[in-house]
Design an enzyme around this catalytic site. Structure first.
Site, mmCIF file in Angstrom:
data_model
loop_
_atom_site.group_PDB
_atom_site.id
_atom_site.type_symbol
_atom_site.label_atom_id
_atom_site.label_comp_id
_atom_site.label_asym_id
_atom_site.label_seq_id
_atom_site.Cartn_x
_atom_site.Cartn_y
_atom_site.Cartn_z
ATOM 1 N N ASP A 1 25.600 -15.576 63.119
ATOM 2 C CA ASP A 1 25.845 -14.680 61.991
ATOM 3 C C ASP A 1 24.508 -14.024 61.619
ATOM 4 O O ASP A 1 23.438 -14.570 61.928
ATOM 5 C CB ASP A 1 26.404 -15.501 60.824
ATOM 6 C CG ASP A 1 26.449 -14.743 59.524
ATOM 7 O OD1 ASP A 1 27.043 -13.662 59.482
ATOM 8 O OD2 ASP A 1 25.850 -15.240 58.538
ATOM 9 N N THR B 1 28.992 -10.863 63.560
ATOM 10 C CA THR B 1 28.742 -10.469 62.179
ATOM 11 C C THR B 1 29.922 -9.736 61.544
ATOM 12 O O THR B 1 30.763 -9.170 62.247
ATOM 13 C CB THR B 1 27.482 -9.567 62.120
ATOM 14 O OG1 THR B 1 27.242 -9.158 60.780
ATOM 15 C CG2 THR B 1 27.654 -8.315 62.994
ATOM 16 N N GLY B 2 29.939 -9.755 60.238
ATOM 17 C CA GLY B 2 30.904 -8.931 59.515
ATOM 18 C C GLY B 2 30.457 -7.486 59.417
ATOM 19 O O GLY B 2 31.246 -6.597 59.094
ATOM 20 N N LYS C 1 36.071 -14.258 63.175
ATOM 21 C CA LYS C 1 34.960 -14.317 64.119
ATOM 22 C C LYS C 1 35.253 -15.176 65.345
ATOM 23 O O LYS C 1 34.769 -14.880 66.450
ATOM 24 C CB LYS C 1 33.698 -14.830 63.417
ATOM 25 C CG LYS C 1 33.096 -13.838 62.436
ATOM 26 C CD LYS C 1 31.798 -14.374 61.853
ATOM 27 C CE LYS C 1 31.124 -13.362 60.942
ATOM 28 N NZ LYS C 1 29.817 -13.829 60.453
ATOM 29 N N ASP D 1 26.931 -19.087 57.251
ATOM 30 C CA ASP D 1 26.652 -19.497 55.865
ATOM 31 C C ASP D 1 27.760 -19.173 54.882
ATOM 32 O O ASP D 1 27.747 -19.645 53.760
ATOM 33 C CB ASP D 1 25.360 -18.825 55.374
ATOM 34 C CG ASP D 1 25.539 -17.329 55.127
ATOM 35 O OD1 ASP D 1 25.253 -16.869 54.013
ATOM 36 O OD2 ASP D 1 25.984 -16.631 56.045
ATOM 37 N N ASN E 1 33.396 -16.077 55.721
ATOM 38 C CA ASN E 1 33.859 -15.425 56.946
ATOM 39 C C ASN E 1 33.353 -16.107 58.224
ATOM 40 O O ASN E 1 33.660 -15.650 59.323
ATOM 41 C CB ASN E 1 33.476 -13.932 56.954
ATOM 42 C CG ASN E 1 31.986 -13.700 56.906
ATOM 43 O OD1 ASN E 1 31.219 -14.543 56.439
ATOM 44 N ND2 ASN E 1 31.552 -12.556 57.381
#
Length: 272
Positions: free
Chosen positions: A9, A43-44, A195, A218, A221
């Site tokens: 992430d 990643t978002g 993810k 963390d 998501n």
């Protein structure tokens, strides 16, 4: 050591609190890449705000954006495992029309490379750099294709109630995730995307067994990714639900090179 996939992430994990890569993090991830391990950004963020990080790391691997809605190999459009899942643009326009009713402050629809926003008055954030020329005002005339994701800006207190209303409105069409931090948002993508979908796609393509997948995160998501990985690691600054399901927790936070220190110890790395 056999090849491992290391799914990382970005915000709150690989990047420090200034949204930057530190020299130690770059050195560590490049070392693992040179050793033949697969270091993958998951990643978002959209690609437009993670492209520079990918380039600075100088790794040549696939990556996952939009919380699993877009899996691709930058600069290799022919990569066979790539995919992206669209969201019906009518959902975007419906949310746009219901902004006041739902308590949404700002609606941003994300294409692969372009952002469509209900207001050009965007917050100061690494996610929305002021110099980015790819922004357009959201309308039926500009958003002519289905987007990949929609980001909704709300107050943190309103996130869960709004999330429930959206899920009730489109129960078989969308997944909604919360992002906390300085700029709390909700991200809407197609149903059953997260993810872990992207991580599994990459691992399957390279024949990396699940037990050789390390994942670091963390936030909310990251839950599915941490749970899916053979070795899921929560950052010391992670939310408690993530720590509860992780196989391990870093000793240091994202602002203390926690990811790098963990990987150095795990792979017994040394630098000349």
């Amino acid at each position: 050591m056999s090849q491992h996939m290391i799914a990382i992430d970005l915000d709150g994990t690989t990047l420090n609190n200034q949204s930057k890569l530190t020299p130690l993090t770059i050195q560590t991830l490049q070392k693992l890449d040179h050793m033949g391990h697969l270091v993958c950004i998951v990643t978002g963020r959209p690609y437009r705000t993670s492209k520079e990080i990918y380039q600075v790391l100088n790794i040549v691997t696939p990556m996952v954006n939009f919380n699993g809605a877009y899996c691709h190999f930058p600069d290799r459009p022919e990569w066979l495992a790539s995919y992206y899942h669209e969201l019906d643009r009518e959902i975007v326009f419906d949310l746009f029309n219901r902004q006041d009713e739902l308590g949404i402050q700002l609606v941003c629809a994300e294409g692969k490379e372009r952002l469509y926003t209900s207001s050009m008055n965007l917050p100061e954030s690494p996610y929305y750099p002021a110099e980015d020329a790819s922004y357009q005002k959201l309308s039926r005339q500009t958003l002519i294709h289905n987007p990949i994701a929609v980001t909704l800006f709300t107050s943190e207190a309103d996130q869960i109630p709004i999330q429930k209303k959206i899920m009730a409105s489109y129960p078989n069409q969308v997944s909604v995730r919360t992002w906390g931090g300085e700029i709390p948002v909700l991200e809407v993508v197609s149903k059953n995307l997260h993810k872990a979908v992207g991580v599994k796609t990459i691992a399957d393509f390279y024949h990396i067994p699940r037990q050789n997948i390390l994942a670091f995160g963390d936030e909310d998501n990251d839950l599915e990714m941490i749970e899916f990985a053979g070795h899921g690691v929560a950052m010391s600054n992670a939310i408690q639900p993530l720590k509860d399901i992780a196989n391990d927790i870093t000793e240091h936070s994202n602002d203390q090179d926690g990811l790098a220190h963990y990987l150095i110890d795990y792979f017994n790395l040394s630098f000349n």
